[in-house]
Design a protein around this motif. Structure first.
Motif, PDB file in Angstrom:
ATOM      1  N   VAL A  58      46.687  34.742 -27.072  1.00 45.92           N
ATOM      2  CA  VAL A  58      45.888  34.985 -28.284  1.00 45.92           C
ATOM      3  C   VAL A  58      45.046  33.753 -28.606  1.00 45.92           C
ATOM      4  CG1 VAL A  58      45.987  35.487 -30.769  1.00 45.92           C
ATOM      5  CG2 VAL A  58      47.693  36.487 -29.218  1.00 45.92           C
ATOM      6  N   ASP A  59      43.748  33.961 -28.747  1.00 43.58           N
ATOM      7  CA  ASP A  59      42.878  32.868 -29.199  1.00 43.58           C
ATOM      8  C   ASP A  59      41.569  33.487 -29.677  1.00 43.58           C
ATOM      9  OD1 ASP A  59      42.986  29.557 -28.524  1.00 43.58           O
ATOM     10  OD2 ASP A  59      41.066  30.394 -29.185  1.00 43.58           O
ATOM     11  N   PRO A  60      41.022  32.997 -30.813  1.00 44.47           N
ATOM     12  CA  PRO A  60      39.745  33.561 -31.260  1.00 44.47           C
ATOM     13  C   PRO A  60      38.593  33.178 -30.343  1.00 44.47           C
ATOM     14  CG  PRO A  60      40.499  31.823 -32.767  1.00 44.47           C
ATOM     15  CD  PRO A  60      41.583  32.026 -31.755  1.00 44.47           C
ATOM     16  N   PRO A  83      41.424  38.405 -28.083  1.00 44.08           N
ATOM     17  CA  PRO A  83      40.477  37.470 -28.692  1.00 44.08           C
ATOM     18  C   PRO A  83      40.529  37.567 -30.213  1.00 44.08           C
ATOM     19  CG  PRO A  83      39.327  39.377 -27.825  1.00 44.08           C
ATOM     20  CD  PRO A  83      40.777  39.625 -27.595  1.00 44.08           C
ATOM     21  N   SER A  84      41.589  37.051 -30.808  1.00 47.89           N
ATOM     22  CA  SER A  84      41.745  37.198 -32.260  1.00 47.89           C
ATOM     23  C   SER A  84      42.479  35.996 -32.841  1.00 47.89           C
ATOM     24  CB  SER A  84      42.524  38.478 -32.570  1.00 47.89           C
ATOM     25  OG  SER A  84      43.742  38.468 -31.861  1.00 47.89           O
ATOM     26  N   ARG A  85      42.506  35.966 -34.164  1.00 52.22           N
ATOM     27  CA  ARG A  85      43.304  34.955 -34.861  1.00 52.22           C
ATOM     28  C   ARG A  85      44.710  35.513 -35.029  1.00 52.22           C
ATOM     29  NH1 ARG A  85      41.243  34.591 -40.281  1.00 52.22           N
ATOM     30  NH2 ARG A  85      41.741  32.394 -40.453  1.00 52.22           N
ATOM     31  N   MET A  86      45.677  34.621 -35.205  1.00 55.48           N
ATOM     32  CA  MET A  86      47.059  35.096 -35.344  1.00 55.48           C
ATOM     33  C   MET A  86      47.209  36.016 -36.560  1.00 55.48           C
ATOM     34  SD  MET A  86      49.039  31.597 -36.395  1.00 55.48           S
ATOM     35  CE  MET A  86      47.992  30.334 -35.680  1.00 55.48           C
ATOM     36  N   GLN A  87      46.364  35.773 -37.588  1.00 57.33           N
ATOM     37  CA  GLN A  87      46.459  36.582 -38.804  1.00 57.33           C
ATOM     38  C   GLN A  87      46.015  38.026 -38.566  1.00 57.33           C
ATOM     39  OE1 GLN A  87      45.043  33.572 -38.353  1.00 57.33           O
ATOM     40  NE2 GLN A  87      44.735  32.459 -40.260  1.00 57.33           N
ATOM     41  N   GLU A  88      45.312  38.258 -37.449  1.00 61.14           N
ATOM     42  CA  GLU A  88      44.751  39.594 -37.206  1.00 61.14           C
ATOM     43  C   GLU A  88      45.590  40.431 -36.238  1.00 61.14           C
ATOM     44  OE1 GLU A  88      40.352  37.554 -37.594  1.00 61.14           O
ATOM     45  OE2 GLU A  88      41.116  38.157 -35.628  1.00 61.14           O
ATOM     46  N   LEU A 103      51.107  25.817 -29.833  1.00 63.26           N
ATOM     47  CA  LEU A 103      50.954  24.402 -29.473  1.00 63.26           C
ATOM     48  C   LEU A 103      49.636  23.901 -30.058  1.00 63.26           C
ATOM     49  CD1 LEU A 103      52.077  24.667 -25.704  1.00 63.26           C
ATOM     50  CD2 LEU A 103      53.504  24.295 -27.743  1.00 63.26           C
ATOM     51  N   HIS A 104      49.744  23.126 -31.109  1.00 64.94           N
ATOM     52  CA  HIS A 104      48.575  22.580 -31.805  1.00 64.94           C
ATOM     53  C   HIS A 104      47.582  23.667 -32.217  1.00 64.94           C
ATOM     54  CE1 HIS A 104      49.713  18.403 -31.157  1.00 64.94           C
ATOM     55  NE2 HIS A 104      50.217  18.834 -30.018  1.00 64.94           N
ATOM     56  N   SER A 105      48.087  24.779 -32.696  1.00 59.64           N
ATOM     57  CA  SER A 105      47.177  25.861 -33.068  1.00 59.64           C
ATOM     58  C   SER A 105      47.418  26.365 -34.483  1.00 59.64           C
ATOM     59  CB  SER A 105      47.317  27.024 -32.082  1.00 59.64           C
ATOM     60  OG  SER A 105      48.593  27.612 -32.192  1.00 59.64           O
TER      61      SER A 105
END
Ligand SMILES: C[S@@+](CC[C@H](N)C(=O)[O-])C[C@H]1O[C@@H](n2cnc3c(N)ncnc32)[C@H](O)[C@@H]1O
Length: 253
Positions: A58-60, A83-88, A103-105
Protein backbone atom coordinates in the motif's frame (compact mmCIF):
# COMPACT_ATOMS: atom_id res chain seq x y z
CA UNK A 1 18.26 14.99 -2.39
CA UNK A 2 16.28 12.56 -0.28
CA UNK A 3 17.38 12.34 3.36
CA UNK A 4 16.26 8.67 3.51
CA UNK A 5 18.87 7.76 0.90
CA UNK A 6 21.61 8.66 3.36
CA UNK A 7 20.50 6.58 6.33
CA UNK A 8 22.15 3.30 7.10
CA UNK A 9 19.13 1.17 8.03
CA UNK A 10 21.01 -2.04 8.81
CA UNK A 11 20.51 -1.97 12.58
CA UNK A 12 16.80 -1.23 12.27
CA UNK A 13 16.37 -3.84 9.55
CA UNK A 14 18.02 -6.45 11.77
CA UNK A 15 15.71 -5.51 14.64
CA UNK A 16 12.56 -5.78 12.46
CA UNK A 17 13.80 -9.13 11.14
CA UNK A 18 14.22 -10.41 14.71
CA UNK A 19 10.78 -9.18 15.79
CA UNK A 20 9.20 -11.14 12.91
CA UNK A 21 11.39 -14.22 13.53
CA UNK A 22 10.50 -14.31 17.25
CA UNK A 23 6.78 -14.05 16.57
CA UNK A 24 5.45 -17.56 17.23
CA UNK A 25 2.95 -17.56 14.33
CA UNK A 26 3.94 -18.05 10.68
CA UNK A 27 3.54 -15.06 8.37
CA UNK A 28 1.09 -16.34 5.73
CA UNK A 29 -0.19 -12.89 4.86
CA UNK A 30 1.66 -9.57 5.07
CA UNK A 31 0.66 -5.96 4.47
CA UNK A 32 3.30 -3.27 3.93
CA UNK A 33 1.70 0.09 4.57
CA UNK A 34 3.55 3.03 3.03
CA UNK A 35 5.82 0.55 1.27
CA UNK A 36 7.54 3.09 -1.02
CA UNK A 37 9.65 1.16 -3.51
CA UNK A 38 9.61 -1.77 -1.08
CA UNK A 39 13.38 -2.12 -0.81
CA UNK A 40 13.42 -2.94 2.89
CA UNK A 41 10.44 -5.28 2.86
CA UNK A 42 11.69 -7.16 -0.19
CA UNK A 43 14.92 -7.74 1.72
CA UNK A 44 12.92 -9.04 4.71
CA UNK A 45 10.74 -11.29 2.52
CA UNK A 46 13.73 -12.86 0.78
CA UNK A 47 15.14 -13.74 4.22
CA UNK A 48 11.99 -15.59 5.30
CA UNK A 49 12.04 -19.40 5.18
CA UNK A 50 8.65 -19.45 3.50
CA UNK A 51 7.12 -16.64 1.44
CA UNK A 52 3.70 -15.34 2.54
CA UNK A 53 0.93 -16.61 0.28
CA UNK A 54 -0.35 -13.04 -0.07
CA UNK A 55 1.34 -9.63 0.24
CA UNK A 56 -0.57 -6.34 0.12
CA UNK A 57 1.58 -3.36 -0.86
CA UNK A 58 0.00 0.00 0.00
CA UNK A 59 1.32 3.42 -0.96
CA UNK A 60 -0.34 6.55 -2.38
CA UNK A 61 2.61 6.96 -4.77
CA UNK A 62 1.95 5.16 -8.06
CA UNK A 63 5.53 5.85 -9.12
CA UNK A 64 6.82 3.99 -6.05
CA UNK A 65 4.42 1.08 -6.65
CA UNK A 66 5.46 0.83 -10.31
CA UNK A 67 9.11 0.57 -9.39
CA UNK A 68 8.26 -1.99 -6.68
CA UNK A 69 6.20 -4.13 -9.09
CA UNK A 70 9.23 -4.61 -11.33
CA UNK A 71 11.13 -6.12 -8.37
CA UNK A 72 8.58 -8.63 -7.11
CA UNK A 73 8.57 -11.02 -10.07
CA UNK A 74 10.61 -13.65 -8.17
CA UNK A 75 8.22 -13.77 -5.18
CA UNK A 76 6.07 -16.88 -5.05
CA UNK A 77 2.89 -15.59 -3.34
CA UNK A 78 0.12 -13.37 -4.65
CA UNK A 79 1.18 -9.72 -4.77
CA UNK A 80 -1.57 -7.09 -4.48
CA UNK A 81 -0.80 -3.41 -5.08
CA UNK A 82 -3.00 -0.70 -3.63
CA UNK A 83 -2.28 2.90 -4.69
CA UNK A 84 -3.96 4.41 -1.64
CA UNK A 85 -3.46 5.89 1.79
CA UNK A 86 -3.86 3.63 4.81
CA UNK A 87 -6.96 5.64 5.77
CA UNK A 88 -8.65 4.59 2.51
CA UNK A 89 -8.28 0.80 2.83
CA UNK A 90 -11.61 -0.98 2.61
CA UNK A 91 -13.24 -3.26 5.17
CA UNK A 92 -12.19 -6.25 3.01
CA UNK A 93 -8.70 -5.90 4.51
CA UNK A 94 -9.84 -5.98 8.15
CA UNK A 95 -8.44 -8.88 10.21
CA UNK A 96 -6.61 -10.34 7.19
CA UNK A 97 -2.89 -10.03 7.98
CA UNK A 98 -0.47 -12.02 10.12
CA UNK A 99 2.12 -9.26 9.80
CA UNK A 100 1.59 -5.55 9.13
CA UNK A 101 4.58 -3.28 8.54
CA UNK A 102 4.67 0.50 8.77
CA UNK A 103 8.29 1.52 8.25
CA UNK A 104 8.60 5.30 8.45
CA UNK A 105 5.16 5.74 6.94
CA UNK A 106 3.02 6.91 9.83
CA UNK A 107 1.90 10.32 8.70
CA UNK A 108 -0.69 12.81 9.80
CA UNK A 109 -1.77 15.25 12.44
CA UNK A 110 -2.17 13.88 15.99
CA UNK A 111 -5.85 13.29 15.23
CA UNK A 112 -5.08 11.37 12.04
CA UNK A 113 -2.26 9.54 13.78
CA UNK A 114 -4.69 7.96 16.25
CA UNK A 115 -6.98 6.96 13.39
CA UNK A 116 -4.02 5.67 11.36
CA UNK A 117 -3.01 3.42 14.27
CA UNK A 118 -6.56 2.14 14.42
CA UNK A 119 -6.43 1.32 10.68
CA UNK A 120 -3.12 -0.50 11.16
CA UNK A 121 -4.41 -2.53 14.12
CA UNK A 122 -7.65 -3.32 12.24
CA UNK A 123 -5.65 -5.07 9.52
CA UNK A 124 -4.25 -7.63 11.98
CA UNK A 125 -5.52 -11.18 12.21
CA UNK A 126 -6.16 -12.31 15.82
CA UNK A 127 -2.59 -13.68 16.05
CA UNK A 128 -0.97 -11.00 13.90
CA UNK A 129 1.88 -8.65 14.67
CA UNK A 130 2.16 -4.97 13.71
CA UNK A 131 5.67 -3.55 13.37
CA UNK A 132 5.98 0.23 13.35
CA UNK A 133 9.32 1.93 12.81
CA UNK A 134 9.85 5.67 13.09
CA UNK A 135 12.32 8.26 14.32
CA UNK A 136 12.50 8.43 18.09
CA UNK A 137 10.83 11.53 19.53
CA UNK A 138 14.03 12.41 21.40
CA UNK A 139 16.37 11.96 18.44
CA UNK A 140 18.35 15.20 18.14
CA UNK A 141 18.32 14.97 14.38
CA UNK A 142 14.56 14.41 14.27
CA UNK A 143 13.99 17.36 16.61
CA UNK A 144 16.12 19.54 14.35
CA UNK A 145 14.23 18.26 11.30
CA UNK A 146 10.95 19.24 12.97
CA UNK A 147 12.24 22.74 13.79
CA UNK A 148 13.45 23.28 10.24
CA UNK A 149 10.11 22.08 8.85
CA UNK A 150 8.16 24.34 11.21
CA UNK A 151 10.30 27.36 10.23
CA UNK A 152 10.06 26.75 6.48
CA UNK A 153 6.45 25.46 6.18
CA UNK A 154 4.74 27.04 9.19
CA UNK A 155 3.18 23.65 10.02
CA UNK A 156 4.21 20.59 12.01
CA UNK A 157 6.36 17.95 10.27
CA UNK A 158 3.67 15.50 9.15
CA UNK A 159 5.21 12.34 10.57
CA UNK A 160 4.29 10.57 13.77
CA UNK A 161 6.55 10.87 16.81
CA UNK A 162 7.37 7.67 18.60
CA UNK A 163 6.08 8.99 21.95
CA UNK A 164 2.72 10.01 20.47
CA UNK A 165 2.42 6.76 18.56
CA UNK A 166 3.07 4.74 21.73
CA UNK A 167 0.46 6.81 23.64
CA UNK A 168 -2.06 6.28 20.90
CA UNK A 169 -1.41 2.52 20.83
CA UNK A 170 -1.93 2.43 24.62
CA UNK A 171 -5.24 4.25 24.21
CA UNK A 172 -6.24 1.64 21.62
CA UNK A 173 -5.45 -1.01 24.26
CA UNK A 174 -2.74 -2.59 22.09
CA UNK A 175 0.03 -4.65 23.71
CA UNK A 176 3.44 -3.61 22.47
CA UNK A 177 7.16 -3.68 23.11
CA UNK A 178 9.53 -0.91 22.15
CA UNK A 179 13.16 -1.13 20.99
CA UNK A 180 15.50 1.77 20.26
CA UNK A 181 18.34 1.43 17.79
CA UNK A 182 20.93 3.99 16.76
CA UNK A 183 21.22 4.58 13.04
CA UNK A 184 24.00 6.29 11.21
CA UNK A 185 23.20 9.10 8.82
CA UNK A 186 25.94 9.86 6.27
CA UNK A 187 25.97 13.45 5.11
CA UNK A 188 27.97 13.64 1.88
CA UNK A 189 30.36 16.47 1.22
CA UNK A 190 28.56 19.30 -0.49
CA UNK A 191 29.00 19.85 -4.22
CA UNK A 192 30.91 23.02 -3.42
CA UNK A 193 33.45 21.20 -1.27
CA UNK A 194 34.55 18.14 -3.15
CA UNK A 195 37.57 17.42 -1.02
CA UNK A 196 37.92 17.06 2.69
CA UNK A 197 40.49 19.87 2.81
CA UNK A 198 38.08 22.27 1.18
CA UNK A 199 35.37 21.55 3.73
CA UNK A 200 36.49 24.26 6.08
CA UNK A 201 33.00 24.86 7.39
CA UNK A 202 31.24 21.56 8.18
CA UNK A 203 28.45 23.45 9.82
CA UNK A 204 27.63 25.28 6.60
CA UNK A 205 27.99 22.07 4.59
CA UNK A 206 25.55 20.33 6.89
CA UNK A 207 23.08 23.19 6.84
CA UNK A 208 23.12 23.51 3.09
CA UNK A 209 22.63 19.80 2.67
CA UNK A 210 20.00 19.51 5.36
CA UNK A 211 18.03 22.54 4.29
CA UNK A 212 18.14 21.76 0.57
CA UNK A 213 20.69 24.40 -0.32
CA UNK A 214 19.10 27.26 1.61
CA UNK A 215 21.04 28.62 4.58
CA UNK A 216 19.14 28.21 7.83
CA UNK A 217 17.78 31.21 9.63
CA UNK A 218 20.32 31.47 12.44
CA UNK A 219 17.58 31.67 15.06
CA UNK A 220 16.14 28.32 13.94
CA UNK A 221 17.09 25.40 16.09
CA UNK A 222 20.45 26.93 16.94
CA UNK A 223 21.04 25.01 20.17
CA UNK A 224 19.75 21.81 18.60
CA UNK A 225 21.94 22.32 15.58
CA UNK A 226 25.01 22.61 17.74
CA UNK A 227 24.03 19.55 19.74
CA UNK A 228 23.62 17.62 16.47
CA UNK A 229 26.96 18.81 15.15
CA UNK A 230 28.70 18.06 18.44
CA UNK A 231 27.66 14.44 18.03
CA UNK A 232 28.98 14.30 14.45
CA UNK A 233 32.18 12.73 13.23
CA UNK A 234 33.84 13.67 9.96
CA UNK A 235 36.03 11.74 7.52
CA UNK A 236 36.91 11.88 3.81
CA UNK A 237 33.36 10.85 2.88
CA UNK A 238 31.56 13.49 4.87
CA UNK A 239 29.80 13.81 8.20
CA UNK A 240 28.47 10.90 10.23
CA UNK A 241 25.55 11.54 12.58
CA UNK A 242 23.64 9.36 15.01
CA UNK A 243 19.89 9.17 14.72
CA UNK A 244 17.66 7.17 17.07
CA UNK A 245 14.96 4.99 15.62
CA UNK A 246 12.14 3.35 17.57
CA UNK A 247 10.62 0.01 16.60
CA UNK A 248 7.27 -0.91 18.12
CA UNK A 249 6.04 -4.51 17.95
CA UNK A 250 2.30 -4.60 18.67
CA UNK A 251 -0.47 -7.13 19.06
CA UNK A 252 -4.18 -6.54 18.98
CA UNK A 253 -5.92 -5.75 22.28
C1 LIG B 1 9.80 7.59 4.20
S1 LIG B 1 8.92 6.62 3.04
C2 LIG B 1 9.18 4.99 3.68
C3 LIG B 1 9.10 3.94 2.63
C4 LIG B 1 9.42 2.51 3.08
N1 LIG B 1 8.43 2.05 4.05
C5 LIG B 1 10.82 2.41 3.66
O1 LIG B 1 10.95 2.25 4.88
O2 LIG B 1 11.76 2.51 2.89
C6 LIG B 1 7.22 6.93 3.51
C7 LIG B 1 6.19 6.35 2.55
O3 LIG B 1 4.90 6.47 3.16
C8 LIG B 1 3.98 6.80 2.13
N2 LIG B 1 2.79 7.42 2.79
C9 LIG B 1 2.61 8.71 3.13
N3 LIG B 1 1.39 8.90 3.69
C10 LIG B 1 0.79 7.68 3.70
C11 LIG B 1 -0.50 7.23 4.11
N4 LIG B 1 -1.39 8.05 4.67
N5 LIG B 1 -0.80 5.92 3.95
C12 LIG B 1 0.10 5.07 3.39
N6 LIG B 1 1.34 5.45 2.98
C13 LIG B 1 1.67 6.75 3.12
C14 LIG B 1 4.75 7.72 1.22
O4 LIG B 1 4.18 7.76 -0.09
C15 LIG B 1 6.13 7.08 1.22
O5 LIG B 1 6.31 6.15 0.18
Amino acid sequence: MNIADHFDFRAAQQCVRQVIARHPEPVRTLADIGCGDGTRTLDLLRGLGQQPRRVLWVDPSRVALDSLRANTTDLSGEQVYSPSRMQELTSATVGQFDCVLSLHSLYGTPHELHRCNEHLLDLLSPVGILVIELSSSESLLHRLQREVWRATHGTELPTGRSGEVADSLRRHGAVFSETRVVERLRVPLSARANHYDELTDPERAFLEWFNKGKPLDSSTGDALLHAVLNSATMDEDGLGLDSDVTILACRKP
